[in-house]
Design a protein around this motif. Structure first.
Motif, short mmCIF file in Angstrom:
data_model
loop_
_atom_site.label_atom_id
_atom_site.label_comp_id
_atom_site.label_asym_id
_atom_site.label_seq_id
_atom_site.Cartn_x
_atom_site.Cartn_y
_atom_site.Cartn_z
N ASN A 104 0.83 -1.19 0.00
CA ASN A 104 0.00 0.00 0.00
C ASN A 104 0.88 1.26 0.00
O ASN A 104 0.65 2.19 -0.77
N ASP A 105 1.90 1.26 0.85
CA ASP A 105 2.79 2.42 0.95
C ASP A 105 3.60 2.64 -0.32
O ASP A 105 3.77 3.78 -0.76
N SER A 106 4.10 1.55 -0.91
CA SER A 106 4.90 1.74 -2.13
C SER A 106 4.03 2.21 -3.28
O SER A 106 4.46 3.03 -4.09
N LEU A 107 2.79 1.73 -3.36
CA LEU A 107 1.87 2.20 -4.39
C LEU A 107 1.59 3.69 -4.20
O LEU A 107 1.64 4.46 -5.16
N ASP A 108 1.33 4.11 -2.96
CA ASP A 108 1.10 5.53 -2.68
C ASP A 108 2.30 6.38 -3.10
O ASP A 108 2.14 7.42 -3.72
N THR A 109 3.49 5.93 -2.73
CA THR A 109 4.70 6.69 -3.03
C THR A 109 4.87 6.89 -4.53
O THR A 109 5.13 8.00 -5.00
N VAL A 110 4.71 5.81 -5.28
CA VAL A 110 4.89 5.89 -6.73
C VAL A 110 3.80 6.74 -7.37
O VAL A 110 4.08 7.62 -8.18
N ASP B 273 1.92 9.04 -6.05
CA ASP B 273 2.06 10.46 -5.67
C ASP B 273 3.17 11.14 -6.46
O ASP B 273 3.07 12.30 -6.82
N ARG B 274 4.24 10.39 -6.75
CA ARG B 274 5.37 10.93 -7.48
C ARG B 274 4.95 11.41 -8.87
O ARG B 274 5.45 12.40 -9.38
N TYR B 275 4.01 10.70 -9.48
CA TYR B 275 3.65 11.00 -10.86
C TYR B 275 2.26 11.64 -10.99
O TYR B 275 1.84 11.97 -12.09
N ARG B 276 1.57 11.84 -9.89
CA ARG B 276 0.24 12.46 -9.93
C ARG B 276 0.40 13.96 -10.12
O ARG B 276 1.15 14.60 -9.38
N PRO B 277 -0.31 14.53 -11.09
CA PRO B 277 -0.25 15.98 -11.22
C PRO B 277 -0.70 16.63 -9.91
O PRO B 277 -1.76 16.32 -9.40
N GLY B 278 0.14 17.42 -9.31
CA GLY B 278 -0.19 18.05 -8.04
C GLY B 278 0.27 17.25 -6.85
O GLY B 278 0.08 17.66 -5.71
N GLY B 279 0.86 16.06 -7.05
CA GLY B 279 1.36 15.23 -5.95
C GLY B 279 0.26 14.69 -5.07
O GLY B 279 -0.90 14.58 -5.47
N SER B 280 0.60 14.34 -3.83
CA SER B 280 -0.36 13.71 -2.93
C SER B 280 -1.51 14.62 -2.57
O SER B 280 -2.61 14.17 -2.24
N SER B 281 -1.31 15.94 -2.63
CA SER B 281 -2.39 16.86 -2.28
C SER B 281 -3.50 16.85 -3.33
O SER B 281 -4.60 17.34 -3.07
N ALA B 282 -3.24 16.28 -4.49
CA ALA B 282 -4.24 16.27 -5.56
C ALA B 282 -5.09 15.02 -5.57
O ALA B 282 -5.87 14.80 -6.47
N GLN B 283 -4.97 14.18 -4.57
CA GLN B 283 -5.75 12.96 -4.59
C GLN B 283 -7.06 13.06 -3.92
O GLN B 283 -7.46 13.69 -3.13
#
Length: 84
Positions: free
Chosen positions: A66-72, A74-84
């Motif tokens: 779960n953590d590794s999926l989140d990390t990856v 978030d790395r490529y999500r436009p806006g990072g983790s705050s955009a989820q």
């Protein structure tokens, strides 16, 4: 069946970081329903998408957590983790 590809996500890099092939990632992501651009997913949608994606990807690489999926993602999500 043609695979849907989200042009905002660099599939080759995401799949490499997760230790799966681009086709494996696309196959799993094909059943994910991201929120429309500019909006946030509701909590139920977010949880369902993540659970499906994680479960599907783990069939190809059981080391994905779960953590590794989140990390990856978030790395490529436009806006990072705050955009989820």
């Amino acid at each position: 069946m043609p695979m849907r590809d989200d042009g905002r996500r660099p599939v080759d890099q995401i799949s490499r970081d997760l230790g799966v092939t681009p086709d494996q990632f696309r196959t799993c992501f094909n059943n994910v329903n991201p929120a429309p651009q500019g909006s946030l997913p509701n909590p139920n949608q977010k949880q369902a998408n993540k659970q499906y994606l994680l479960s599907c990807l783990q069939k190809s690489n059981p080391d994905i957590s779960n953590d590794s999926l989140d990390t990856v993602m978030d790395r490529y999500r436009p806006g990072g983790s705050s955009a989820q």
